[in-house]
Scaffold this motif. Sequence first.
Motif, PDB file in Angstrom:
ATOM      1  N   GLN A 218       0.793  -1.249   0.000  1.00 48.09           N
ATOM      2  CA  GLN A 218       0.000   0.000   0.000  1.00 48.09           C
ATOM      3  C   GLN A 218       0.814   1.282   0.000  1.00 48.09           C
ATOM      4  OE1 GLN A 218       0.147  -2.200   2.507  1.00 48.09           O
ATOM      5  NE2 GLN A 218      -1.862  -2.930   3.118  1.00 48.09           N
ATOM      6  N   GLY A 219       2.116   1.188   0.253  1.00 51.17           N
ATOM      7  CA  GLY A 219       2.943   2.400   0.292  1.00 51.17           C
ATOM      8  C   GLY A 219       2.658   3.270   1.505  1.00 51.17           C
TER       9      GLY A 219
ATOM     10  N   PHE B  49      -7.714   6.103  -6.900  1.00 47.94           N
ATOM     11  CA  PHE B  49      -6.308   6.529  -6.891  1.00 47.94           C
ATOM     12  C   PHE B  49      -5.939   7.291  -5.615  1.00 47.94           C
ATOM     13  CE2 PHE B  49      -3.050   9.755  -7.453  1.00 47.94           C
ATOM     14  CZ  PHE B  49      -1.999   8.989  -7.933  1.00 47.94           C
ATOM     15  N   TYR B  50      -4.812   6.937  -5.025  1.00 46.88           N
ATOM     16  CA  TYR B  50      -4.175   7.804  -4.029  1.00 46.88           C
ATOM     17  C   TYR B  50      -2.671   7.698  -4.233  1.00 46.88           C
ATOM     18  CZ  TYR B  50      -2.932   3.645  -1.257  1.00 46.88           C
ATOM     19  OH  TYR B  50      -2.399   2.447  -0.849  1.00 46.88           O
ATOM     20  N   LYS B  51      -1.971   8.750  -3.857  1.00 52.71           N
ATOM     21  CA  LYS B  51      -0.517   8.733  -4.015  1.00 52.71           C
ATOM     22  C   LYS B  51       0.085   8.149  -2.735  1.00 52.71           C
ATOM     23  CE  LYS B  51       3.132  11.792  -5.589  1.00 52.71           C
ATOM     24  NZ  LYS B  51       3.528  13.167  -5.786  1.00 52.71           N
ATOM     25  N   PRO B  52       0.865   7.070  -2.847  1.00 49.54           N
ATOM     26  CA  PRO B  52       1.424   6.462  -1.629  1.00 49.54           C
ATOM     27  C   PRO B  52       2.476   7.376  -0.992  1.00 49.54           C
ATOM     28  CG  PRO B  52       2.368   5.469  -3.580  1.00 49.54           C
ATOM     29  CD  PRO B  52       1.310   6.409  -4.073  1.00 49.54           C
ATOM     30  N   GLU B  53       2.810   7.077   0.267  1.00 51.70           N
ATOM     31  CA  GLU B  53       3.859   7.868   0.937  1.00 51.70           C
ATOM     32  C   GLU B  53       5.259   7.380   0.561  1.00 51.70           C
ATOM     33  OE1 GLU B  53       2.597   8.871   5.276  1.00 51.70           O
ATOM     34  OE2 GLU B  53       1.516   7.091   4.622  1.00 51.70           O
TER      35      GLU B  53
ATOM     36  N   PHE C 120       7.195   1.761  -4.515  1.00 50.72           N
ATOM     37  CA  PHE C 120       6.965   2.014  -5.943  1.00 50.72           C
ATOM     38  C   PHE C 120       5.722   1.321  -6.509  1.00 50.72           C
ATOM     39  CE2 PHE C 120      10.875  -0.944  -6.259  1.00 50.72           C
ATOM     40  CZ  PHE C 120      10.124  -2.104  -6.317  1.00 50.72           C
ATOM     41  N   TYR C 121       4.718   1.166  -5.633  1.00 54.77           N
ATOM     42  CA  TYR C 121       3.483   0.531  -6.099  1.00 54.77           C
ATOM     43  C   TYR C 121       2.300   1.486  -6.034  1.00 54.77           C
ATOM     44  CZ  TYR C 121       6.074  -3.776  -5.128  1.00 54.77           C
ATOM     45  OH  TYR C 121       7.010  -4.771  -5.106  1.00 54.77           O
ATOM     46  N   LEU C 122       1.355   1.273  -6.962  1.00 50.36           N
ATOM     47  CA  LEU C 122       0.014   1.838  -6.798  1.00 50.36           C
ATOM     48  C   LEU C 122      -0.861   0.718  -6.261  1.00 50.36           C
ATOM     49  CD1 LEU C 122      -0.675   3.775 -10.125  1.00 50.36           C
ATOM     50  CD2 LEU C 122       0.038   4.720  -7.906  1.00 50.36           C
ATOM     51  N   TRP C 123      -1.724   1.076  -5.340  1.00 43.95           N
ATOM     52  CA  TRP C 123      -2.638   0.105  -4.721  1.00 43.95           C
ATOM     53  C   TRP C 123      -4.037   0.641  -4.985  1.00 43.95           C
ATOM     54  CZ3 TRP C 123      -2.785  -4.664  -3.203  1.00 43.95           C
ATOM     55  CH2 TRP C 123      -3.591  -5.116  -2.160  1.00 43.95           C
ATOM     56  N   LEU C 124      -4.693   0.047  -5.969  1.00 41.14           N
ATOM     57  CA  LEU C 124      -5.932   0.633  -6.484  1.00 41.14           C
ATOM     58  C   LEU C 124      -7.137  -0.223  -6.124  1.00 41.14           C
ATOM     59  CD1 LEU C 124      -4.648   1.455 -10.110  1.00 41.14           C
ATOM     60  CD2 LEU C 124      -4.697   2.992  -8.128  1.00 41.14           C
ATOM     61  N   LYS C 125      -8.126   0.424  -5.528  1.00 40.99           N
ATOM     62  CA  LYS C 125      -9.349  -0.290  -5.141  1.00 40.99           C
ATOM     63  C   LYS C 125     -10.292  -0.285  -6.335  1.00 40.99           C
ATOM     64  CE  LYS C 125     -12.320  -0.712  -1.164  1.00 40.99           C
ATOM     65  NZ  LYS C 125     -12.598  -0.156   0.145  1.00 40.99           N
ATOM     66  N   VAL C 126     -10.372  -1.436  -7.003  1.00 42.56           N
ATOM     67  CA  VAL C 126     -11.048  -1.474  -8.297  1.00 42.56           C
ATOM     68  C   VAL C 126     -12.326  -2.314  -8.303  1.00 42.56           C
ATOM     69  CG1 VAL C 126      -8.963  -1.064  -9.668  1.00 42.56           C
ATOM     70  CG2 VAL C 126      -9.541  -3.400  -8.951  1.00 42.56           C
TER      71      VAL C 126
ATOM     72  N   ILE D 264      -5.920  -3.981  -6.844  1.00 46.18           N
ATOM     73  CA  ILE D 264      -4.814  -4.487  -7.669  1.00 46.18           C
ATOM     74  C   ILE D 264      -3.555  -3.712  -7.284  1.00 46.18           C
ATOM     75  CG2 ILE D 264      -6.127  -5.297  -9.667  1.00 46.18           C
ATOM     76  CD1 ILE D 264      -5.408  -2.623 -11.078  1.00 46.18           C
ATOM     77  N   ARG D 265      -2.407  -4.369  -7.443  1.00 47.41           N
ATOM     78  CA  ARG D 265      -1.118  -3.700  -7.185  1.00 47.41           C
ATOM     79  C   ARG D 265      -0.417  -3.503  -8.517  1.00 47.41           C
ATOM     80  NH1 ARG D 265       3.886  -6.741  -4.449  1.00 47.41           N
ATOM     81  NH2 ARG D 265       4.101  -7.346  -6.637  1.00 47.41           N
TER      82      ARG D 265
END
Length: 394
Positions: free
Chosen positions: A184-185, A322-326, A329-335, A372-373
């Motif tokens: 999740q970053g 979309f959210y920008k992690p802290e 190098f992953y995006l964690w998208l609730k789809v 999805i990651r």
Amino acid sequence: MVNERLGLLPDYPFRRLNALLADLQPPADKEELIMSIGEPQHPYPEFVNQVLAENSGLWGKYPPTPGTRELRESIANWLHRRYELTSIQIDPDRNVLPVAGTREALFSVALMATPQETSGPRPAILMPDPFYQIYSGAALMAGAEPLYLPTSEKTGFLPDLSRLSEETLRRTALTYVCSPSNPQGAAATLEQFNQYIEMARKYDFVLAVDECYSEIYFGKPLPGILTACDQLDAVTKNVLTFHSLSKRSNVPGLRSGFVAGDYQLIKSFGQLRQYTGTASPGPVLAVATALWKDESHVAINRKLYQEKFEDAEALLSKHPCFYKPEGGFYLWLKVGDGEAITRTLWQKAGVKVMPGRFLSAENGNIPGASFIRVALVHSRRKTAEGLRRIAALL
Ligand SMILES: Cc1ncc(COP(=O)(O)O)c(C=O)c1O
């Protein structure tokens, strides 16, 4: 014939992903974009090959299990610089142990921490869910009960130990925390780190903090568990931090990282590691020494990730998932249905991503199932192309 605990290990996420996509063909007219695996693709510094060549004579020698004094010193100095430690003194000989990548160390720390002879209840190993799959495999092979702490937007994507029962905490041998977290970053705050440290000391378990993504962040440097120890009471009791060169310096193939913290634990870990045979070869130790001393390549690397996350924001911010992690190098998208979207993305867009379910435990309600990651490890151009295709299908 074999250790029956092997039968408890779930299939690794990449095998599950291959099975999920086995009946599908990506579009023939599109370049395939593999964004499911977190293997850094940025270049590593040129001096890596030079240092390797200069030290090639060391291939002819057995390397020492605790690495070289030079390497431990360069690591201790890096920790002091990076976390601006003022009260803690990291002693290269007592508080630092080089390892052959954090994966093997995160695995074998469970063997070190889990009591085998116990007249009481079964030892437990706590971990966030979703999580880096090595944690559960390590717990199972060590004979402990893995206990999965669901994380979500509500918990800031980090495990909350304060809700656990006394009974659970008393039998806890080890707790894994990952910050910035994969997938999740999310980065722990100093208050969260303090809570973990206090719990670890109160119930006397090992706190293993996986900080292998610590150098990929988007604002100010993120605090680490050692920052918290430094400010709390200047000791590292019960605490181990795990760091890697794989993401920091783009050398996942070098297999090099370190564990640092509580000297009693480092001593026990060193004792175990004499037997696990995981000492890094001399040329690798020399390269690692040079890499921990150099910060310029790390800043360049971070900037490349920052640019890609800016692109991601521009391309995806209209989507509520979309959210920008802290960090990381992953995006964690609730789809919605993560597996269904993974199949659609592969079949229609030629983009391979990782369904969050495969990073979770198959344990009742599955916190990763609707995610999805997406790994932003390729070049800026390739990454932006992948993100555009994802945006079009969300
Ligand atoms: C959360 C986490 N921890 C540890 C590792 C292991 O990294 P390495 O063994 O290359 O240091 C990874 C690799 O992807 C990871 O994602």
